[in-house]
Structure formats: structure tokens, C-alpha cells
Design a protein around this motif. Sequence first.
Motif, mmCIF file in Angstrom:
data_model
loop_
_atom_site.group_PDB
_atom_site.id
_atom_site.type_symbol
_atom_site.label_atom_id
_atom_site.label_comp_id
_atom_site.label_asym_id
_atom_site.label_seq_id
_atom_site.Cartn_x
_atom_site.Cartn_y
_atom_site.Cartn_z
ATOM 1 N N VAL A 319 0.853 -1.192 0.000
ATOM 2 C CA VAL A 319 0.000 0.000 0.000
ATOM 3 C C VAL A 319 0.890 1.245 0.000
ATOM 4 C CG1 VAL A 319 -1.741 1.320 1.269
ATOM 5 C CG2 VAL A 319 -1.869 -1.181 1.193
ATOM 6 N N VAL A 320 0.697 2.124 -0.971
ATOM 7 C CA VAL A 320 1.494 3.353 -1.060
ATOM 8 C C VAL A 320 0.712 4.577 -0.592
ATOM 9 C CG1 VAL A 320 2.922 2.476 -2.938
ATOM 10 C CG2 VAL A 320 0.824 3.718 -3.478
ATOM 11 N N LEU A 321 -0.622 4.472 -0.512
ATOM 12 C CA LEU A 321 -1.438 5.610 -0.079
ATOM 13 C C LEU A 321 -2.755 5.091 0.474
ATOM 14 C CD1 LEU A 321 -2.036 8.704 -0.009
ATOM 15 C CD2 LEU A 321 -2.989 8.460 -2.301
ATOM 16 N N PHE A 322 -3.142 5.616 1.622
ATOM 17 C CA PHE A 322 -4.439 5.277 2.204
ATOM 18 C C PHE A 322 -5.291 6.540 2.249
ATOM 19 C CE2 PHE A 322 -7.259 5.184 5.916
ATOM 20 C CZ PHE A 322 -8.051 4.097 5.576
ATOM 21 N N GLU A 323 -6.517 6.416 1.772
ATOM 22 C CA GLU A 323 -7.429 7.558 1.708
ATOM 23 C C GLU A 323 -8.667 7.255 2.534
ATOM 24 O OE1 GLU A 323 -9.771 10.206 -1.713
ATOM 25 O OE2 GLU A 323 -8.441 8.556 -2.284
ATOM 26 N N ARG A 324 -8.900 8.043 3.559
ATOM 27 C CA ARG A 324 -10.060 7.836 4.429
ATOM 28 C C ARG A 324 -11.249 8.604 3.880
ATOM 29 N NH1 ARG A 324 -11.577 6.846 9.891
ATOM 30 N NH2 ARG A 324 -13.843 6.799 9.811
ATOM 31 N N ARG A 325 -12.361 7.913 3.685
ATOM 32 C CA ARG A 325 -13.610 8.549 3.299
ATOM 33 C C ARG A 325 -14.515 8.656 4.515
ATOM 34 N NH1 ARG A 325 -14.204 8.305 -2.324
ATOM 35 N NH2 ARG A 325 -12.110 8.592 -3.216
ATOM 36 N N LYS A 326 -15.715 9.144 4.327
ATOM 37 C CA LYS A 326 -16.614 9.351 5.458
ATOM 38 C C LYS A 326 -16.932 8.051 6.174
ATOM 39 C CE LYS A 326 -21.065 11.369 6.708
ATOM 40 N NZ LYS A 326 -22.289 12.065 6.239
ATOM 41 N N ASP A 327 -17.354 7.026 5.420
ATOM 42 C CA ASP A 327 -17.744 5.765 6.044
ATOM 43 C C ASP A 327 -16.874 4.590 5.626
ATOM 44 O OD1 ASP A 327 -19.925 6.844 7.466
ATOM 45 O OD2 ASP A 327 -21.173 6.788 5.667
ATOM 46 N N ASN A 328 -15.901 4.825 4.753
ATOM 47 C CA ASN A 328 -15.049 3.727 4.308
ATOM 48 C C ASN A 328 -13.674 4.280 3.972
ATOM 49 O OD1 ASN A 328 -15.473 4.990 1.806
ATOM 50 N ND2 ASN A 328 -17.190 3.636 1.314
ATOM 51 N N GLY A 329 -12.936 3.572 3.128
ATOM 52 C CA GLY A 329 -11.606 4.027 2.767
ATOM 53 C C GLY A 329 -11.170 3.435 1.447
ATOM 54 N N ILE A 330 -9.993 3.858 0.979
ATOM 55 C CA ILE A 330 -9.433 3.373 -0.276
ATOM 56 C C ILE A 330 -7.936 3.164 -0.081
ATOM 57 C CG2 ILE A 330 -8.947 3.899 -2.702
ATOM 58 C CD1 ILE A 330 -11.485 5.518 -2.816
ATOM 59 N N CYS A 331 -7.432 2.012 -0.536
ATOM 60 C CA CYS A 331 -6.003 1.742 -0.534
ATOM 61 C C CYS A 331 -5.489 1.884 -1.965
ATOM 62 C CB CYS A 331 -5.706 0.336 -0.012
ATOM 63 S SG CYS A 331 -5.885 0.163 1.770
ATOM 64 N N HIS A 332 -4.374 2.562 -2.124
ATOM 65 C CA HIS A 332 -3.787 2.770 -3.442
ATOM 66 C C HIS A 332 -2.511 1.953 -3.587
ATOM 67 C CE1 HIS A 332 -6.301 6.257 -4.746
ATOM 68 N NE2 HIS A 332 -6.470 6.381 -3.431
ATOM 69 N N PHE A 333 -2.348 1.353 -4.770
ATOM 70 C CA PHE A 333 -1.160 0.572 -5.103
ATOM 71 C C PHE A 333 -0.550 1.143 -6.383
ATOM 72 C CE2 PHE A 333 -4.090 -2.064 -2.789
ATOM 73 C CZ PHE A 333 -3.309 -2.808 -1.922
ATOM 74 N N HIS A 334 0.778 1.146 -6.449
ATOM 75 C CA HIS A 334 1.472 1.595 -7.657
ATOM 76 C C HIS A 334 2.022 0.352 -8.353
ATOM 77 C CE1 HIS A 334 3.246 4.604 -10.217
ATOM 78 N NE2 HIS A 334 4.432 3.986 -10.130
ATOM 79 N N LEU A 335 1.316 -0.096 -9.372
ATOM 80 C CA LEU A 335 1.658 -1.358 -10.039
ATOM 81 C C LEU A 335 1.855 -1.117 -11.529
ATOM 82 C CD1 LEU A 335 -0.980 -3.684 -8.312
ATOM 83 C CD2 LEU A 335 1.389 -3.288 -7.641
ATOM 84 N N GLY A 336 3.007 -1.513 -12.025
ATOM 85 C CA GLY A 336 3.274 -1.386 -13.451
ATOM 86 C C GLY A 336 3.158 0.033 -13.957
ATOM 87 N N GLY A 337 3.542 0.995 -13.130
ATOM 88 C CA GLY A 337 3.471 2.394 -13.536
ATOM 89 C C GLY A 337 2.087 2.997 -13.440
ATOM 90 N N GLN A 338 1.125 2.257 -12.901
ATOM 91 C CA GLN A 338 -0.242 2.754 -12.779
ATOM 92 C C GLN A 338 -0.682 2.767 -11.321
ATOM 93 O OE1 GLN A 338 -2.596 0.155 -15.245
ATOM 94 N NE2 GLN A 338 -2.253 1.391 -17.078
#
Length: 359
Positions: A319-338
Amino acid sequence: MEFLEFTHNPWLVAASLSISLVAAFTGFSLTRGIAAQPVALRKLSVTMAAIALGGGIWSMHFVAMLGLQLPIPIYYDAAITLGSALVAILMVGIALLILHFHRRTALTLTLAGTITGLGIVAMHYLGMTGLQLCRAVYTLPGVIFAVLAACLLSIAAIWVAYGQRNPRNILMGTLAFGFAVFLVHFAAISGTRFVRVAPLQDIGPLLSNEVLALGVLISSFVLCGAFLLTSVNFLSTPPVPAPSVPPRLLRIPYEQNGQTHFIDARDVAFLRAEGHYTLLYTGRQKHFCTWSITEAERRLAPDPFVKSHRSYLINPDHVVLFERRKDNGICHFHLGGQDIATPVSRSRLPALREVLGLS
């Protein structure tokens, strides 16, 4: 107006610092890892921590005041003394509620530190009004200095203790908070003068120094007991569950060109459910795996993978970035330049934040 000369007993000054440090460690340890607890249990932990921290602030103050040596005997009004303790507990409790029931940002950390600092000075000056047979005289610069010192030192302590919720930061936060409370008290005393007042016929219920000393000793004993109990949890490591599968199954099988290949689980960023099967996402490509998401969770969780959603099993190390939303969240991955984002469901959010070191 004739001011009274005063000195301090060095042993009681040292004892007051010790109480402040013990209270800080107890409060910060009690709240470690509570993000994964049910709301009711989390509230109980915050309440206990507020009592430990607020009670420790009060105990430190009055042990230091017992060390204040004046040429006349002094007593304390019982009601005012109790009120000052309750103020400290209430203000610290509000700060802990902000820290543990809201998203931690620069604003919330600073707000919690400010409220804690104001609680320290409010407790101090309210407690000083309980003095009998003498009266404290303040100067405006002295009060301003005490308030600024309390808020700035408390903000710094909260930033240290809650920057990362690991043992190192808790110990550093303990030192920062313990010395903050200690220094604020003596900063306020440095700007205070004392004058003798004539005793009144009715000055309310009084606490003698002996009774007050006994009460402070009892509260310190309670804090020390909490210190010993929390230190057991603090120093010990959580038991490692027995693996349900042999270690060799940390290699994940996938199908390609009619053949079964294997990939090291550490090289997989996350698994996504695809019907009754799963897709493995690595740095450059994705692979087809015959495991269902349930089977993958059984074989791979909780180490190194964590289930973040009913359809996703993620590797926190990728996981390179975690984004907290109001009731949930999002994990970001940097894979293959994307940049690839995966959802985090509300029910999984506390456990995932704990794994990522955000609780």
C-alpha cells in the motif's frame, strides 16, 4: 502588600514528576490499538485513559503544592479541590474523544493538544483558589505565559504520542506529556506570589496537608497499579496464531497456458474475487488463481494479507497511499506504472488502520 517567601521540597518535586510520567504512560497505553474495539468498549477505554491522565495531572499538581513551603500553614477547600480534578478529567476526556472518534489530521491533533493544555491550566488556577489562609496573586504576563506553555507543550506531546501508535512513540509521548504537565505547573508558580489573609469563621470544609497527602498517595498507588497492568500488555507481543496451513502454501498457485505456476505471496499486492476464483495483482500483471476469496483468506490471512472488503484481500506492504472517506476508505497501489485503488469497507476499516499503523 507583603509577599510571602516560598521554596520547594526537592523530594516532593521529584515525586510530582514521577506521578506525571506514570499517568502519561498509563493513559497512552490504555488507548493503544482500541480502533479495532467495538464502540462501547472503545468508550470505556477512553474513559479509563481520561481518568488516568486527568487524575495524574491533578495528582502531580497537588504533590507539587505539598512541596511548596511557605512560612505559614496552608489548607485546601475540599469542594474546590475535587472540582479542579474533575475539570482536568473532563478536558482530557474531550481531547481523547476527538483523537479516537474522529479522523486524525493536523487540525484534530492540534485541537486535542490545545484542549488538553487548557485543561491543565484551568485545573491549576481553579485548584489554587482553594488555598486557605493565604491567597495567590497573579500577573497578566505570568498567566499568558502559563497558558501558552500549556497549549504548546501539550500539542507537541499529542503529536509525538499519536504520530504513530507504536511502543516507541508512546514512550516518547510519555516523556513529552509528563514533562509538559510538570513544566506548566512550575511556569505558572514562577509568575505567582502569595499573600497572607486573615482566617474566616466559615471557610468551608478543609483538607489538611496530611489528609491531602494520603489522598494523593492513594491516587498515585492506583496509577502505579494501572502502570503495572498496562506495562504487561505494552511489553508483551500478541500471541501468534498457529498456522492453519504449512508455510509452503505462502506460495500462491496460478494458471497460465494450461500449466500451474507458483508465486511468492510477498510479491502479490492484492487478490480480487472473480466469481468463484481470484485474480492476483503483481507489479506488472495479473494472474488467474483457482482459489476462491474465502479459500485465499483462510490460507493467507492474517499474515501477510488482510481482508479489506468482501472481494479484496490486500498485502499492506504494497500500500502506497491510504485515503479515508466518510464511512469507508481506499487503498492505493502503484503497479506497473499505474495507480490502482481498492475499496475498504466500513466494517474492515478499524482493523486495516491498525495494520497500517494509523490507530
